[in-house]
Design an enzyme around this catalytic site. Structure first.
Site, PDB file in Angstrom:
ATOM      1  N   THR A  70       6.370 -11.251   3.285  1.00 54.94           N
ATOM      2  CA  THR A  70       5.217 -11.829   2.554  1.00 54.94           C
ATOM      3  C   THR A  70       3.997 -10.768   2.735  1.00 54.94           C
ATOM      4  O   THR A  70       3.513 -10.273   1.730  1.00 54.94           O
ATOM      5  CB  THR A  70       4.552 -13.221   3.351  1.00 54.94           C
ATOM      6  OG1 THR A  70       5.825 -13.981   3.704  1.00 54.94           O
ATOM      7  CG2 THR A  70       3.599 -13.886   2.689  1.00 54.94           C
ATOM      8  N   HIS A 130       3.668 -20.456   1.450  1.00 53.55           N
ATOM      9  CA  HIS A 130       4.907 -20.590   1.825  1.00 53.55           C
ATOM     10  C   HIS A 130       5.619 -21.984   1.224  1.00 53.55           C
ATOM     11  O   HIS A 130       6.700 -22.338   1.469  1.00 53.55           O
ATOM     12  CB  HIS A 130       4.733 -20.812   3.201  1.00 53.55           C
ATOM     13  CG  HIS A 130       4.470 -19.141   3.926  1.00 53.55           C
ATOM     14  ND1 HIS A 130       5.401 -18.228   3.434  1.00 53.55           N
ATOM     15  CD2 HIS A 130       4.124 -18.955   4.895  1.00 53.55           C
ATOM     16  CE1 HIS A 130       4.938 -17.144   4.174  1.00 53.55           C
ATOM     17  NE2 HIS A 130       4.376 -17.508   5.163  1.00 53.55           N
ATOM     18  N   SER A 162      13.701 -12.392  12.585  1.00 57.20           N
ATOM     19  CA  SER A 162      12.101 -11.982  12.677  1.00 57.20           C
ATOM     20  C   SER A 162      11.441 -13.360  13.083  1.00 57.20           C
ATOM     21  O   SER A 162      10.370 -12.885  13.738  1.00 57.20           O
ATOM     22  CB  SER A 162      12.036 -11.613  10.952  1.00 57.20           C
ATOM     23  OG  SER A 162      10.631 -11.248  10.887  1.00 57.20           O
ATOM     24  N   TYR A 229      13.749  -8.752  -0.636  1.00 59.27           N
ATOM     25  CA  TYR A 229      13.443  -7.668   0.051  1.00 59.27           C
ATOM     26  C   TYR A 229      14.536  -6.443   0.332  1.00 59.27           C
ATOM     27  O   TYR A 229      13.782  -5.292   0.323  1.00 59.27           O
ATOM     28  CB  TYR A 229      13.099  -8.575   1.623  1.00 59.27           C
ATOM     29  CG  TYR A 229      12.690  -7.679   2.880  1.00 59.27           C
ATOM     30  CD1 TYR A 229      11.345  -7.409   2.984  1.00 59.27           C
ATOM     31  CD2 TYR A 229      13.675  -6.966   3.464  1.00 59.27           C
ATOM     32  CE1 TYR A 229      10.962  -6.542   4.038  1.00 59.27           C
ATOM     33  CE2 TYR A 229      13.192  -5.952   4.628  1.00 59.27           C
ATOM     34  CZ  TYR A 229      11.658  -6.172   4.750  1.00 59.27           C
ATOM     35  OH  TYR A 229      11.259  -5.021   5.801  1.00 59.27           O
ATOM     36  N   ARG A 295       7.177  -5.572  12.797  1.00 55.13           N
ATOM     37  CA  ARG A 295       7.964  -5.357  13.909  1.00 55.13           C
ATOM     38  C   ARG A 295       8.812  -4.092  13.544  1.00 55.13           C
ATOM     39  O   ARG A 295       8.581  -3.093  14.110  1.00 55.13           O
ATOM     40  CB  ARG A 295       8.737  -6.615  13.979  1.00 55.13           C
ATOM     41  CG  ARG A 295       9.718  -6.797  15.154  1.00 55.13           C
ATOM     42  CD  ARG A 295      10.564  -8.147  15.260  1.00 55.13           C
ATOM     43  NE  ARG A 295      11.412  -8.033  14.152  1.00 55.13           N
ATOM     44  CZ  ARG A 295      12.863  -7.475  14.329  1.00 55.13           C
ATOM     45  NH1 ARG A 295      13.098  -6.808  15.608  1.00 55.13           N
ATOM     46  NH2 ARG A 295      13.512  -7.358  13.382  1.00 55.13           N
ATOM     47  N   LYS A 296       9.698  -4.378  12.808  1.00 58.34           N
ATOM     48  CA  LYS A 296      10.733  -3.279  12.384  1.00 58.34           C
ATOM     49  C   LYS A 296      10.673  -2.596  10.959  1.00 58.34           C
ATOM     50  O   LYS A 296      10.950  -1.681  10.616  1.00 58.34           O
ATOM     51  CB  LYS A 296      12.017  -3.590  12.935  1.00 58.34           C
ATOM     52  CG  LYS A 296      13.070  -2.245  13.346  1.00 58.34           C
ATOM     53  CD  LYS A 296      14.042  -2.821  14.231  1.00 58.34           C
ATOM     54  CE  LYS A 296      15.028  -1.580  14.662  1.00 58.34           C
ATOM     55  NZ  LYS A 296      16.005  -1.893  15.569  1.00 58.34           N
TER      56      LYS A 296
HETATM   57  P1  A3P Z   1      10.980  -7.566  10.801  1.00 57.24           P
HETATM   58  O1  A3P Z   1      10.764  -8.840  11.892  1.00 57.24           O
HETATM   59  O2  A3P Z   1      12.525  -7.652  10.422  1.00 57.24           O
HETATM   60  O3  A3P Z   1      10.663  -6.433  11.227  1.00 57.24           O
HETATM   61  P2  A3P Z   1       6.363 -11.828   6.820  1.00 57.24           P
HETATM   62  O4  A3P Z   1       5.441 -10.849   6.051  1.00 57.24           O
HETATM   63  O5  A3P Z   1       7.101 -12.815   5.810  1.00 57.24           O
HETATM   64  O6  A3P Z   1       5.839 -12.650   7.913  1.00 57.24           O
HETATM   65  O7  A3P Z   1       7.608 -10.926   7.067  1.00 57.24           O
HETATM   66  C1  A3P Z   1       7.491 -10.181   8.285  1.00 57.24           C
HETATM   67  C2  A3P Z   1       8.519  -9.261   8.071  1.00 57.24           C
HETATM   68  O8  A3P Z   1       8.245  -8.326   7.108  1.00 57.24           O
HETATM   69  C3  A3P Z   1       9.019  -8.471   9.504  1.00 57.24           C
HETATM   70  O9  A3P Z   1      10.558  -8.119   9.454  1.00 57.24           O
HETATM   71  C4  A3P Z   1       8.128  -7.130   9.199  1.00 57.24           C
HETATM   72  O10 A3P Z   1       8.520  -6.119  10.136  1.00 57.24           O
HETATM   73  C5  A3P Z   1       8.383  -6.782   7.831  1.00 57.24           C
HETATM   74  N1  A3P Z   1       7.307  -6.190   7.200  1.00 57.24           N
HETATM   75  C6  A3P Z   1       6.064  -6.111   7.441  1.00 57.24           C
HETATM   76  N2  A3P Z   1       5.364  -5.242   6.543  1.00 57.24           N
HETATM   77  C7  A3P Z   1       6.042  -4.367   5.874  1.00 57.24           C
HETATM   78  C8  A3P Z   1       6.079  -3.642   4.923  1.00 57.24           C
HETATM   79  N3  A3P Z   1       5.005  -2.927   4.711  1.00 57.24           N
HETATM   80  N4  A3P Z   1       7.340  -3.199   4.479  1.00 57.24           N
HETATM   81  C9  A3P Z   1       8.482  -3.465   5.034  1.00 57.24           C
HETATM   82  N5  A3P Z   1       8.620  -4.621   5.842  1.00 57.24           N
HETATM   83  C10 A3P Z   1       7.428  -5.029   6.419  1.00 57.24           C
END
Ligand code: A3P
Length: 329
Positions: A70, A130, A162, A229, A295-296
């Protein structure tokens, strides 16, 4: 209320406290409504959106299951849609000062509940949700509204991991709202898997959420764009081009020559966004530390957390649902 929504009754006619409750997924208690488990804190905003939100033809709604990317989609869509006013390489770009969640707000966010919710935003408006497709405000779904929807889908194994790590982090900063002020204890990853497989996760069941948007993207491709993704991490720039076209603002030859799509990708990259002060130490309007959204940022990290048996359980379930209901997304 409730007309034209497949018999789902509007929540205003009930009281939130009468809806089935799930508290095991601390710190986000869930209520069951319309076949989904929705975070309790978003129910007033959900109801307000259904009652009062008026879509415009130029609106773009970013939809996702939590933890599917997101934050990234918000940044990419915001930077793409507003590139004339804010060149992506410019030092004054809003994404350098505000987190993506403050640049693009949730439709169901209780903080924006008022009569003129979102009305003052200049067009083209960019919003997020969501909510499952079936529970979106009727006007948003109507072809006549012109409003477009972009959905981002992610491997449920990565979504699960995640989310679990996100709640663990969030638990450190929030008190449990529903247990008399006691600090809720974190569920184990095994418990999270069982809840997830029972559909009892925020905005779950996951598979129904994905399938609703996927089916609609097949039925009305001009209305719903379905992104993944995993594909976006592999081919970010071509997915941003697809996004721009869908939103009605394709990149011109001149912009391509100037490297605008790549500049947007760079601005919104995981490493860049995470390095910004606002995303390291800021707190979003939702009262969540911005750093918990980074996070990652890779595909397949689930393998470091889930046993092969746990992964198989999830795969079997999502596969069963996808093949029995529709063709696989
Ligand atoms: P991980 O926990 O696998 O690292 P959301 O934005 O829907 O809350 O999802 C969060 C997930 O998207 C996390 O995954 C986060 O690290 C990853 N995320 C956040 N920013 C991002 C970016 N700019 N590029 C790629 N993934 C990203």
């Amino acid at each position: 209320g409730g007309q034209g929504n497949g018999g789902v009754t509007a929540i205003a006619e009930l009281t939130i406290s009468s809806l089935p409750l799930e508290t095991r997924c601390a710190p986000f208690p869930l209520r069951q409504h319309g076949g989904f488990w929705l975070p309790e804190t978003f129910l007033p905003g959900f109801e307000a959106a259904r009652a009062r939100f008026e879509p415009r033809p130029s609106d773009v709604l970013l939809a996702s299951f939590p933890k599917s990317g997101t934050t990234w989609l918000k940044a990419l869509a915001f930077a793409t849609l507003n590139r004339a006013a804010y060149p992506p390489s410019g030092e004054g770009h809003p994404l350098r000062r505000r987190g993506p969640h403050d640049c693009v707000q949730f439709l169901e966010s209780a903080l924006v509940v008022s009569d003129d919710m979102f009305a003052s935003l200049p067009p083209p408006r960019l919003l997020s949700t969501h909510l499952p497709y079936s529970l979106l405000p009727e006007g948003v779904k109507a072809d006549s509204s012109g409003c477009r929807i972009v959905y981002i889908c992610r491997d449920p194994k990565d979504v699960l991991v995640s989310w679990w790590l996100f709640t663990k982090k969030a638990l450190g900063t929030q008190d449990g709202p529903t247990n008399g002020g006691n600090k809720p204890t974190l569920y184990t990853l095994e418990e999270e898997l069982d809840l997830f497989c029972a559909g009892r996760s925020a905005n779950g069941p996951y598979w129904r959420h994905v399938l609703e948007y996927w089916a609609e993207s097949k039925r009305r491709p001009h209305k719903v764009l379905f992104l993944r993704y995993e594909e976006m991490t592999r081919e970010t720039t071509s997915n941003v081009r697809k996004l721009a076209e869908f939103m009605g603002c394709p990149f011109s030859g001149e912009e391509e020559a100037d490297g605008v799509p790549d500049a947007i990708v760079g601005l919104c990259s995981f490493d860049h966004l995470r390095s910004l002060e606002v995303n390291r130490n800021g707190v979003s309007d939702l009262n969540i530390n911005n750093d918990s959204y980074y996070r990652k940022g890779v595909a397949g990290d689930w393998a470091n957390y889930l046993s092969p048996e746990m992964a198989a359980q999830l795969d079997r379930l999502c596969h069963r649902w996808t093949v029995t209901q529709h063709e696989p997304p």
